[in-house]
Design an enzyme around this catalytic site. Structure first.
Site, PDB file in Angstrom:
ATOM      1  N   ASN A  99      -8.964  -1.611   3.980  1.00  0.00           N
ATOM      2  CA  ASN A  99      -8.922  -1.900   2.562  1.00  0.00           C
ATOM      3  C   ASN A  99      -7.748  -2.561   1.880  1.00  0.00           C
ATOM      4  O   ASN A  99      -7.790  -2.854   0.742  1.00  0.00           O
ATOM      5  CB  ASN A  99      -9.176  -0.476   1.734  1.00  0.00           C
ATOM      6  N   ARG A 136     -15.064  12.591  -0.953  1.00  0.00           N
ATOM      7  CA  ARG A 136     -13.940  13.372  -0.576  1.00  0.00           C
ATOM      8  C   ARG A 136     -13.090  14.018  -2.080  1.00  0.00           C
ATOM      9  O   ARG A 136     -12.674  15.171  -1.739  1.00  0.00           O
ATOM     10  CB  ARG A 136     -13.000  12.262   0.046  1.00  0.00           C
ATOM     11  N   GLU A 175      -1.123  10.594   4.501  1.00  0.00           N
ATOM     12  CA  GLU A 175      -2.401  10.300   3.512  1.00  0.00           C
ATOM     13  C   GLU A 175      -2.258  11.563   2.596  1.00  0.00           C
ATOM     14  O   GLU A 175      -2.608  12.655   2.919  1.00  0.00           O
ATOM     15  CB  GLU A 175      -3.581  10.276   4.459  1.00  0.00           C
ATOM     16  N   ASP A 212      -0.184   5.194   1.093  1.00  0.00           N
ATOM     17  CA  ASP A 212      -0.535   6.096   2.049  1.00  0.00           C
ATOM     18  C   ASP A 212      -0.417   5.494   3.603  1.00  0.00           C
ATOM     19  O   ASP A 212      -1.181   4.353   3.681  1.00  0.00           O
ATOM     20  CB  ASP A 212      -1.715   6.532   1.625  1.00  0.00           C
ATOM     21  N   ASP A 262       0.854  -1.277   0.198  1.00  0.00           N
ATOM     22  CA  ASP A 262       0.252  -0.200   0.000  1.00  0.00           C
ATOM     23  C   ASP A 262       0.905   1.136  -0.053  1.00  0.00           C
ATOM     24  O   ASP A 262       2.230   1.178   0.402  1.00  0.00           O
ATOM     25  CB  ASP A 262      -0.954   0.050   1.334  1.00  0.00           C
TER      26      ASP A 262
END
Length: 396
Positions: free
Chosen positions: A345, A231, A195, A188, A186
């Site tokens: 996630n 967002r 992030e 971030d 991943d």
């Protein structure tokens, strides 16, 4: 020394480590026609401990042993091994426990071995992976076939979470433990310390609104795709230059550069699979020499963000699908993949991989992953692969 026909004996040799100690002892055994069943040797600060389990053909086979031991300056303890002590029945389950910290003290080792005893694990070998100070050790342990390895993993995770100074990992000892061929990460809060969407929102003055949507998603009030759309919509009108400037100066997580450099030199394939944004992921790909990068693309018109993404959203399910696609493309097995992430996630991706690592993650992901890293940096992964400090020095 007199032995009966086909006696099985354990010779434990201790003393100073001479240049030919092992050679001369095994030479004596070879002359006696001994059958070697097992052997282990370790040298600590010039002091030797050598264990030789042999089966002797009988007679006065080892009558020269006391004289040779005196000449070598060692002590040899010889004990008969009764037939009941020889392995019978199902093979035990074999695992490797890795403890990594800035410095491991005797209290840390005691706490670790106490948990292993409680989990019915038997330590067969301890190997030092670090140099000075003692910062990483690898314990090879066995569990009875009916033991609960999951319970042991939870206990070791709890131990690691209780101590901010070291990480503990439990891995099944198998052909694929050191046969990994790909590391997928991943981005971030994993490969980088931030992030990206939060920093863009902060720069545009909408951070509080973005954070509120993130909080709702974390509490299950909306799915990831919808939370991402909402967002990103708040970023409509932001100058794309802000995104590019941020991507050019991403703060790497501790150990990231070392990890990627060593993986490249060892021939591993690497990938970023992120729910973040492509401009940042591609900047990292170029900066760190990563082979593949998959993430969400932000739509830009007239130099401004439109507040929309382009193409399929990289969510939890898509991350797992991309991992499987990469594995097929590279002609490797899922068991040969390490996946690293910090958020919910990432769970499906971690479950697909042969080794799923929760990196500085929330408790739920740590509990679900194969292992967890909280105290150390990303280069801790190299230690989990069994690489020693000397080997890491060899690859720069």
């Amino acid at each position: 020394m007199s032995t009966r026909s086909s006696d099985s004996v354990l010779l434990t040799v201790t003393g100073r480590d001479g240049p030919d100690t092992t050679a001369r002892l095994t030479g004596l055994l070879a002359q006696a026609g001994a059958e070697l069943l097992d052997v282990e040797q370790v040298v600590v600060q010039g002091l030797l401990t050598l264990a030789l389990w042999v089966r002797l053909p009988g007679g006065e086979a080892l009558q020269g042993l006391p004289e040779l031991a005196r000449e070598l300056g060692v002590t040899v303890d010889v004990r008969a091994v009764p037939p009941s002590a020889e392995p019978v029945g199902p093979e035990p389950l074999r695992y490797v426990v890795t403890a990594v910290g800035k410095a491991l003290g005797v209290r840390d080792v005691h706490a670790l071995t106490r948990e292993l005893v409680a989990g019915h694990a038997r330590v067969e070998r301890i190997t030092r992976l670090s140099e000075t100070p003692l910062a990483a050790v690898e314990l090879h342990v066995t569990l009875p076939p009916d033991a609960d390895a999951t319970a042991l993993k939870r206990a070791l995770l709890a131990l690691s979470m209780a101590s901010p100074t070291f990480d503990v990992a439990l891995q099944r000892e198998s052909l694929y433990r050191r046969g990994k061929r790909m590391v997928v990460m991943d981005m971030d809060s994993t490969l980088i310390r931030i992030e990206v969407i939060d920093e863009l929102a902060r720069a545009y003055g909408v951070h509080a609104k973005v954070a509120a949507i993130t909080e709702r998603a974390m509490h299950g009030e909306m799915d990831y795709d919808e939370s991402l759309r909402q967002r990103v919509a708040l970023l409509a009108g932001l100058d794309a230059r802000v995104l590019h400037e941020l991507a050019a100066n991403l703060p790497l997580t501790e150990g990231a550069e070392t990890l990627m450099r060593v993986l490249r030199r060892l021939g591993y394939r690497t990938a970023v699979i992120s729910g973040g944004f492509s401009v940042a992921a591609e900047a990292l790909q170029k900066r760190l020499g990563i082979d593949f990068a998959y993430s969400n693309a932000l739509e830009v018109q007239d130099g401004k963000l439109t507040g929309r993404t382009v193409g399929t959203i990289v969510n939890a399910r898509r991350k797992a699908e991309l991992l499987e696609t990469l594995v097929k493309q590279e002609g490797i097995l899922l068991e040969q993949v390490i996946a690293v992430g910090d958020g919910a996630n990432d769970l499906l991706m971690l479950e697909k991989a042969g080794l799923g690592i929760a990196f500085r993650a929330k408790p739920k992901l740590r509990e679900a992953a194969d292992t967890s890293i909280s105290a150390g940096g990303l280069d801790t992964i190299l230690t989990l692969l069994g690489l020693t400090a000397r080997e890491l020095r060899e690859v720069g």
